[in-house]
Design a protein around this motif. Structure first.
Motif, PDB file in Angstrom:
ATOM      1  N   ALA A 128       0.828  -1.208   0.000  1.00 24.76           N
ATOM      2  CA  ALA A 128       0.000   0.000   0.000  1.00 24.76           C
ATOM      3  C   ALA A 128       0.860   1.254   0.000  1.00 24.76           C
ATOM      4  CB  ALA A 128      -0.905   0.001   1.224  1.00 24.76           C
ATOM      5  N   ILE A 129       0.233   2.360  -0.399  1.00 26.72           N
ATOM      6  CA  ILE A 129       0.848   3.673  -0.269  1.00 26.72           C
ATOM      7  C   ILE A 129      -0.006   4.491   0.693  1.00 26.72           C
ATOM      8  CG2 ILE A 129       1.985   3.639  -2.513  1.00 26.72           C
ATOM      9  CD1 ILE A 129      -0.212   5.388  -3.626  1.00 26.72           C
ATOM     10  N   LEU A 130       0.624   5.457   1.342  1.00 31.01           N
ATOM     11  CA  LEU A 130      -0.064   6.339   2.283  1.00 31.01           C
ATOM     12  C   LEU A 130      -0.384   7.640   1.578  1.00 31.01           C
ATOM     13  CD1 LEU A 130      -1.010   7.028   5.166  1.00 31.01           C
ATOM     14  CD2 LEU A 130       1.349   7.679   5.682  1.00 31.01           C
ATOM     15  N   THR A 131      -1.621   8.067   1.681  1.00 34.26           N
ATOM     16  CA  THR A 131      -2.052   9.305   1.037  1.00 34.26           C
ATOM     17  C   THR A 131      -2.818  10.167   2.031  1.00 34.26           C
ATOM     18  OG1 THR A 131      -3.194  10.239  -0.897  1.00 34.26           O
ATOM     19  CG2 THR A 131      -4.227   8.351   0.159  1.00 34.26           C
ATOM     20  N   ALA A 132      -2.903  11.432   1.729  1.00 36.96           N
ATOM     21  CA  ALA A 132      -3.670  12.405   2.515  1.00 36.96           C
ATOM     22  C   ALA A 132      -3.929  13.592   1.597  1.00 36.96           C
ATOM     23  CB  ALA A 132      -2.886  12.851   3.742  1.00 36.96           C
ATOM     24  N   ASN A 133      -4.602  14.591   2.123  1.00 37.62           N
ATOM     25  CA  ASN A 133      -4.807  15.823   1.370  1.00 37.62           C
ATOM     26  C   ASN A 133      -4.124  16.967   2.086  1.00 37.62           C
ATOM     27  OD1 ASN A 133      -7.345  14.086   0.641  1.00 37.62           O
ATOM     28  ND2 ASN A 133      -7.063  15.571  -0.987  1.00 37.62           N
ATOM     29  N   ILE A 188      -3.755   3.137   0.639  1.00 33.17           N
ATOM     30  CA  ILE A 188      -4.347   2.691  -0.616  1.00 33.17           C
ATOM     31  C   ILE A 188      -3.590   1.443  -1.060  1.00 33.17           C
ATOM     32  CG2 ILE A 188      -4.707   3.249  -3.043  1.00 33.17           C
ATOM     33  CD1 ILE A 188      -4.426   6.196  -2.316  1.00 33.17           C
ATOM     34  N   ASP A 189      -4.301   0.353  -1.336  1.00 41.06           N
ATOM     35  CA  ASP A 189      -3.647  -0.819  -1.903  1.00 41.06           C
ATOM     36  C   ASP A 189      -3.001  -0.422  -3.216  1.00 41.06           C
ATOM     37  OD1 ASP A 189      -4.487  -2.380   0.207  1.00 41.06           O
ATOM     38  OD2 ASP A 189      -6.086  -3.378  -0.901  1.00 41.06           O
ATOM     39  N   ALA A 190      -1.761  -0.912  -3.432  1.00 38.83           N
ATOM     40  CA  ALA A 190      -1.017  -0.558  -4.631  1.00 38.83           C
ATOM     41  C   ALA A 190      -0.118  -1.715  -5.040  1.00 38.83           C
ATOM     42  CB  ALA A 190      -0.184   0.697  -4.381  1.00 38.83           C
ATOM     43  N   THR A 191       0.322  -1.659  -6.276  1.00 41.21           N
ATOM     44  CA  THR A 191       1.252  -2.657  -6.795  1.00 41.21           C
ATOM     45  C   THR A 191       2.489  -1.940  -7.321  1.00 41.21           C
ATOM     46  OG1 THR A 191       0.205  -2.584  -8.975  1.00 41.21           O
ATOM     47  CG2 THR A 191      -0.567  -4.287  -7.456  1.00 41.21           C
ATOM     48  N   PRO A 192       3.639  -2.628  -7.290  1.00 48.57           N
ATOM     49  CA  PRO A 192       4.831  -2.021  -7.880  1.00 48.57           C
ATOM     50  C   PRO A 192       4.616  -1.862  -9.392  1.00 48.57           C
ATOM     51  CG  PRO A 192       5.385  -4.053  -6.701  1.00 48.57           C
ATOM     52  CD  PRO A 192       3.900  -3.943  -6.730  1.00 48.57           C
ATOM     53  N   ALA A 193       5.120  -0.781  -9.943  1.00 48.17           N
ATOM     54  CA  ALA A 193       4.990  -0.537 -11.378  1.00 48.17           C
ATOM     55  C   ALA A 193       6.131   0.357 -11.837  1.00 48.17           C
ATOM     56  CB  ALA A 193       3.646   0.125 -11.675  1.00 48.17           C
ATOM     57  N   PRO A 194       6.481   0.280 -13.117  1.00 52.05           N
ATOM     58  CA  PRO A 194       7.468   1.227 -13.633  1.00 52.05           C
ATOM     59  C   PRO A 194       6.931   2.646 -13.420  1.00 52.05           C
ATOM     60  CG  PRO A 194       7.005  -0.496 -15.250  1.00 52.05           C
ATOM     61  CD  PRO A 194       5.995  -0.649 -14.141  1.00 52.05           C
ATOM     62  N   GLY A 195       7.755   3.504 -12.946  1.00 54.04           N
ATOM     63  CA  GLY A 195       7.298   4.874 -12.701  1.00 54.04           C
ATOM     64  C   GLY A 195       6.635   5.048 -11.350  1.00 54.04           C
ATOM     65  N   VAL A 247       4.695   9.357  -8.376  1.00 52.94           N
ATOM     66  CA  VAL A 247       5.834   8.526  -8.765  1.00 52.94           C
ATOM     67  C   VAL A 247       6.766   8.303  -7.574  1.00 52.94           C
ATOM     68  CG1 VAL A 247       7.916   8.494 -10.211  1.00 52.94           C
ATOM     69  CG2 VAL A 247       5.723   9.181 -11.186  1.00 52.94           C
ATOM     70  N   LEU A 248       6.803   9.259  -6.649  1.00 50.30           N
ATOM     71  CA  LEU A 248       7.703   9.188  -5.497  1.00 50.30           C
ATOM     72  C   LEU A 248       7.090   8.497  -4.279  1.00 50.30           C
ATOM     73  CD1 LEU A 248       9.201  12.783  -5.732  1.00 50.30           C
ATOM     74  CD2 LEU A 248      10.157  10.641  -6.613  1.00 50.30           C
ATOM     75  N   ALA A 249       5.885   7.962  -4.411  1.00 46.51           N
ATOM     76  CA  ALA A 249       5.209   7.314  -3.284  1.00 46.51           C
ATOM     77  C   ALA A 249       5.993   6.107  -2.791  1.00 46.51           C
ATOM     78  CB  ALA A 249       3.803   6.878  -3.699  1.00 46.51           C
ATOM     79  N   HIS A 250       6.052   5.966  -1.484  1.00 43.38           N
ATOM     80  CA  HIS A 250       6.691   4.792  -0.875  1.00 43.38           C
ATOM     81  C   HIS A 250       5.686   3.649  -0.835  1.00 43.38           C
ATOM     82  CE1 HIS A 250       9.162   2.341   1.703  1.00 43.38           C
ATOM     83  NE2 HIS A 250       8.144   2.210   2.528  1.00 43.38           N
ATOM     84  N   LEU A 251       6.092   2.465  -1.278  1.00 43.50           N
ATOM     85  CA  LEU A 251       5.236   1.285  -1.246  1.00 43.50           C
ATOM     86  C   LEU A 251       5.532   0.499   0.030  1.00 43.50           C
ATOM     87  CD1 LEU A 251       3.104  -0.371  -2.795  1.00 43.50           C
ATOM     88  CD2 LEU A 251       5.016  -1.661  -3.783  1.00 43.50           C
ATOM     89  N   PHE A 252       4.565   0.477   0.939  1.00 44.08           N
ATOM     90  CA  PHE A 252       4.706  -0.285   2.186  1.00 44.08           C
ATOM     91  C   PHE A 252       4.403  -1.746   1.901  1.00 44.08           C
ATOM     92  CE2 PHE A 252       3.742   4.006   3.569  1.00 44.08           C
ATOM     93  CZ  PHE A 252       4.720   4.198   4.534  1.00 44.08           C
ATOM     94  N   ASN A 253       5.295  -2.622   2.380  1.00 45.68           N
ATOM     95  CA  ASN A 253       5.107  -4.054   2.161  1.00 45.68           C
ATOM     96  C   ASN A 253       4.745  -4.808   3.428  1.00 45.68           C
ATOM     97  OD1 ASN A 253       5.609  -4.428  -0.728  1.00 45.68           O
ATOM     98  ND2 ASN A 253       7.604  -3.558  -0.235  1.00 45.68           N
ATOM     99  N   ASP A 254       4.677  -4.107   4.549  1.00 47.41           N
ATOM    100  CA  ASP A 254       4.238  -4.765   5.786  1.00 47.41           C
ATOM    101  C   ASP A 254       3.511  -3.778   6.687  1.00 47.41           C
ATOM    102  OD1 ASP A 254       6.114  -3.688   7.955  1.00 47.41           O
ATOM    103  OD2 ASP A 254       7.550  -4.450   6.499  1.00 47.41           O
ATOM    104  N   ALA A 255       2.673  -4.320   7.531  1.00 44.01           N
ATOM    105  CA  ALA A 255       1.816  -3.503   8.392  1.00 44.01           C
ATOM    106  C   ALA A 255       2.611  -2.697   9.415  1.00 44.01           C
ATOM    107  CB  ALA A 255       0.792  -4.391   9.090  1.00 44.01           C
ATOM    108  N   THR A 256       3.726  -3.218   9.889  1.00 43.10           N
ATOM    109  CA  THR A 256       4.508  -2.508  10.903  1.00 43.10           C
ATOM    110  C   THR A 256       5.011  -1.166  10.381  1.00 43.10           C
ATOM    111  OG1 THR A 256       5.191  -4.611  11.870  1.00 43.10           O
ATOM    112  CG2 THR A 256       6.504  -2.682  12.447  1.00 43.10           C
TER     113      THR A 256
END
Length: 97
Positions: free
Chosen positions: A12-17, A69-76, A38-47
């Motif tokens: 997942a990635i963390l988002t806010a407004n 937000i659930d997310a998947t790794p992708a180019p870019g 593009v610079l979002a950090h992808l979290f791979n564990d709940a901790t």
């Protein structure tokens, strides 16, 4: 603060407004907010996600409503799995006239 999600944790990635402008933001690997998905950090564990959510919760004077937000790794950069969130982060689907 615990990540309140159903079932197993998914990347997942963390988002806010942004509180002042309402612009969607994402959390980066260095613990900052940016408008660039593009610079979002992808979290791979709940901790790790819990730690970032806790830090985001202390920033109530600059951001509002942080969530994962659930997310998947992708180019870019990570790609949200839900279409609505992809639109929210990248802008409208139609160019203005």
């Amino acid at each position: 603060m615990s990540v309140a999600r159903r079932g197993a944790f998914h990347p997942a990635i963390l988002t806010a407004n942004d509180l002042a402008s309402g612009v969607p933001l994402v959390w980066t690997s260095d613990g900052a907010w940016t408008r660039d998905p593009v610079l979002a950090h992808l979290f791979n564990d709940a901790t790790d996600a819990d730690a970032a959510m806790a830090q985001a919760a202390t920033q109530g004077t600059s951001i509002v409503a942080p969530y994962l937000i659930d997310a998947t790794p992708a180019p870019g950069g990570p790609r949200p799995t839900v279409f609505r969130e992809r639109i929210r982060l990248t802008g409208p689907t139609l160019a203005p006239n």
